[in-house]
Motif scaffolding. Structure first.
Motif, PDB file in Angstrom:
ATOM      1  N   ASN A 194       0.826  -1.206   0.000  1.00 27.63           N
ATOM      2  CA  ASN A 194       0.000   0.000   0.000  1.00 27.63           C
ATOM      3  C   ASN A 194       0.860   1.255   0.000  1.00 27.63           C
ATOM      4  O   ASN A 194       2.003   1.250   0.439  1.00 27.63           O
ATOM      5  N   GLY A 195       0.265   2.367  -0.441  1.00 31.22           N
ATOM      6  CA  GLY A 195       0.928   3.655  -0.360  1.00 31.22           C
ATOM      7  C   GLY A 195       1.976   3.854  -1.436  1.00 31.22           C
ATOM      8  O   GLY A 195       1.870   3.339  -2.543  1.00 31.22           O
ATOM      9  N   TYR A 221      -7.317  -5.095   7.422  1.00 33.66           N
ATOM     10  CA  TYR A 221      -7.361  -6.070   6.327  1.00 33.66           C
ATOM     11  C   TYR A 221      -6.986  -5.431   4.994  1.00 33.66           C
ATOM     12  O   TYR A 221      -6.706  -6.133   4.013  1.00 33.66           O
ATOM     13  N   GLY A 222      -6.963  -4.095   4.961  1.00 30.55           N
ATOM     14  CA  GLY A 222      -6.563  -3.397   3.744  1.00 30.55           C
ATOM     15  C   GLY A 222      -5.073  -3.405   3.496  1.00 30.55           C
ATOM     16  O   GLY A 222      -4.613  -3.071   2.406  1.00 30.55           O
ATOM     17  N   LEU A 288      -3.266  -0.781  -9.240  1.00 32.41           N
ATOM     18  CA  LEU A 288      -3.842  -2.097  -9.528  1.00 32.41           C
ATOM     19  C   LEU A 288      -2.681  -3.072  -9.571  1.00 32.41           C
ATOM     20  O   LEU A 288      -1.689  -2.830 -10.267  1.00 32.41           O
ATOM     21  N   VAL A 289      -2.797  -4.177  -8.830  1.00 30.71           N
ATOM     22  CA  VAL A 289      -1.704  -5.138  -8.714  1.00 30.71           C
ATOM     23  C   VAL A 289      -2.233  -6.537  -9.040  1.00 30.71           C
ATOM     24  O   VAL A 289      -3.180  -7.011  -8.395  1.00 30.71           O
ATOM     25  N   GLN A 299      -6.377  -1.058   0.258  1.00 34.63           N
ATOM     26  CA  GLN A 299      -6.363   0.403   0.104  1.00 34.63           C
ATOM     27  C   GLN A 299      -5.152   0.882  -0.682  1.00 34.63           C
ATOM     28  O   GLN A 299      -4.021   0.591  -0.341  1.00 34.63           O
ATOM     29  N   SER A 300      -5.411   1.620  -1.757  1.00 26.56           N
ATOM     30  CA  SER A 300      -4.403   2.173  -2.666  1.00 26.56           C
ATOM     31  C   SER A 300      -3.543   1.084  -3.298  1.00 26.56           C
ATOM     32  O   SER A 300      -2.544   1.382  -3.962  1.00 26.56           O
ATOM     33  N   SER A 301      -3.912  -0.166  -3.130  1.00 30.73           N
ATOM     34  CA  SER A 301      -3.177  -1.307  -3.682  1.00 30.73           C
ATOM     35  C   SER A 301      -4.184  -2.387  -4.049  1.00 30.73           C
ATOM     36  O   SER A 301      -4.114  -3.524  -3.593  1.00 30.73           O
ATOM     37  N   VAL A 302      -5.142  -2.009  -4.888  1.00 28.12           N
ATOM     38  CA  VAL A 302      -6.250  -2.890  -5.251  1.00 28.12           C
ATOM     39  C   VAL A 302      -5.703  -4.078  -6.046  1.00 28.12           C
ATOM     40  O   VAL A 302      -4.949  -3.905  -7.006  1.00 28.12           O
TER      41      VAL A 302
END
Length: 540
Positions: A194-195, A221-222, A288-289, A299-302
């Motif tokens: 994330n981030g 969990y995000g 998007l990963v 979050q910010s790493s869908v």
């Protein structure tokens, strides 16, 4: 009836009723409630610093937990699920006593914990975390390999809990304010979390450490790790709050497919900023990963695993045809950035706040690009997935989710609410207002209900009670003869009297049924009930 037969029937009935009620354990309470060992401290910052060993499917490292003391106490609850083990806990270089009770670990602090002071502990842990069985629904860590034999690893843990792979305060009510994730992996792999990526360190032992920093509050969990032979491409989106970096990480062989399929990402951003307001995490970018499972709203790493097809793995969940106009995972999981990551439930019983609104975001995406008729056909089509097996809202304080109907029953409830408001701009202002009023907050269902009632100036108490807290779908019984309409609701709770729109020879009329028969004179020959209302219709 013979007394023994009567008693036997009573016993069988009691067993049946008892079996229907969910049974909760001490572990459910420790996970799902705000215990006295949780409530006295407020999360401020995590530094999760771990090494992931793909060959041994293991994790080793520590989480430094920073917190503010809300009130005096000296025992702190940290959660970590076996087979992972806590090796030791330190505060101010003093090793602390740890008492474990299943997934909950109670740490006795030695130094004074003065109100309003800020402190931290270091939790060292190691082991082989639970391997995901059917990610993301039955989660953990997915240890896979790509088509080239490279390790392809990802976390997913909604419901199961983030403590399945790292030690943390595993309850949704308290989001950490910011987070640094440092992940050490073999040098031929990348870790995407994330981030924003702060730096990559190369080590002499053939590994690299990726440091990702999250500057916004984030639910547990995000938080995610995604490890693989990734390649990167990206773009900049000019959005409501300025320039947004949109980055995409995919397995090497899928680069060209991703460049085509991920065109849905900026389209998503445009539609959802229109309906919901600015993307809530400009500071942390949007990613998007690709992962080896279907996808998740980290979050910010869908995460994405929809096999570069439109629909849901190539199928239309609505049966209307409209579900094949977009990539379901890109639209649905990114919709959670507003409803799940920006607005987050405090208790798992209220998960519908995440899933109902986000399932409806699919409809609003279609509305933005294809119009109201297309979007209505889609959401109405999704009713075929509704089971009405149990209420949408679960049991509180035991980490219990309600029915999976929270998705499409929730979406159809919201679509019905849109009809009651009538004014689409007003409806849009309510959705944007929710994301502004509860920006970066954890919420209860009541807060959401009260806000919508206040903004619409409609008392929606019984509306929400009917659809969220029962399995009953209002049934409109009616007869229409010689210009006279006779009508009433059945299968409703007390005081439910939701208005409904009907058409007489294509002319719109409104009625407000309740549980009593009513009549209304209507000129015309042909009558139909507006299908946009989620009610059953029973002509007599």
């Amino acid at each position: 009836m013979h007394r023994s037969v009567f008693l036997l029937l009573c016993i069988i009935q009691t067993i049946f009723v008892f079996a229907q009620e969910p049974q909760f354990t001490r572990q459910d309470t420790l996970r799902g409630s705000i215990t006295s060992e949780r409530e006295w401290w407020d999360l401020t910052y995590y530094h999760l610093d771990i090494t992931v060993d793909p060959e041994n499917k293991s994790i080793k490292g520590k989480n430094t937990i920073h917190y503010k003391v809300v009130k005096d106490h000296n025992v702190i609850q940290v959660d970590l699920q076996p087979p992972l083990i806590i090796e030791k806990v330190l505060q101010n270089n003093k090793e602390l006593d740890v008492r474990s009770e299943g997934n909950a670990h109670f740490i006795t602090l030695v130094d004074p914990q003065k109100e309003n002071s800020s402190n931290s502990i270091q939790v060292f842990y190691s082991g082989k975390p639970r391997e995901a069985v059917r990610a993301p629904w039955d989660g953990g860590i997915s240890w896979k390999k790509d088509d080239n034999g490279k390790h392809f690893i990802a976390s997913s843990c909604q419901g199961l809990g983030a403590s399945v792979w790292w030690p943390n305060k595993d309850h949704m009510y308290d989001e950490v304010d910011s987070l640094l994730i440092s992940v050490n992996v073999p040098k031929d792999l990348m870790n995407i979390s994330n981030g924003r990526l702060r730096k990559v360190e190369e080590h002499d032992n053939g590994t690299k450490t990726f440091h990702w920093f999250v500057s916004n509050p984030i639910n547990n969990y995000g938080v995610n790790i995604n490890i693989g032979d990734y390649v990167h491409f990206g773009e900049q989106y000019q959005g409501e709050k300025g320039t947004l970096d949109m980055d995409y990480y995919v397995v090497r062989d899928n680069l060209e497919k991703a460049k085509k399929q991920f065109k849905d990402a900026p389209k998503m951003m445009k539609a959802f900023e229109h309906w919901f307001g600015p993307y809530p995490f400009y500071e942390d970018s949007f990613k998007l990963v690709e992962v080896p499972y279907l996808g998740m709203e980290h979050q910010s790493s869908v995460t994405y695993g929809n096999k570069y097809t439109n629909g849901y793995l190539g199928t239309d969940l609505s049966g209307s045809g409209w579900g094949l106009k977009f990539d379901f995972i890109i639209i649905h999981e990114a919709g959670h950035e507003w409803f799940a990551n920006n607005i987050t439930y405090k208790d798992a019983a209220d998960m519908w706040v995440h899933e109902g609104f986000t399932a409806y975001s699919e409809t609003l995406f279609l509305d933005y690009y294809y119009g109201k008729k297309a979007s209505a056909e889609y959401v109405i089509g999704t009713r075929r997935n509704i089971q009405n097996d149990k209420p949408i809202i679960g049991s509180y304080n035991v980490n219990n989710e309600g029915s999976s109907d929270m998705y499409y029953k929730g979406a159809n409830m919201l679509h019905t609410l849109r009809q009651l408001i009538e004014d689409d701009e007003k409806w849009r202002s309510v959705l944007r207002g929710l994301n502004s009023e509860f920006y970066h907050q954890t919420v209860t269902t009541k807060q959401i209900e009260d806000y919508i009632s206040k903004e619409t100036k409609i008392d929606l108490t019984e509306f929400f009670n009917q659809y969220l807290r029962t399995t009953k779908i209002p049934t409109l019984e009616y007869s229409f003869k010689e210009g006279k309409l006779k009508y009433r609701y059945i299968d409703i709770i007390e005081k439910f009297d939701m208005p409904v729109r009907l058409f007489i020879d294509d002319r719109a009329e409104w009625i407000q049924p309740n549980d009593l028969w009513q009549t209304k004179e209507l000129k015309g020959k042909k009558l139909s009930i507006d299908p946009n209302f989620y009610v059953n219709v029973k002509p007599l």
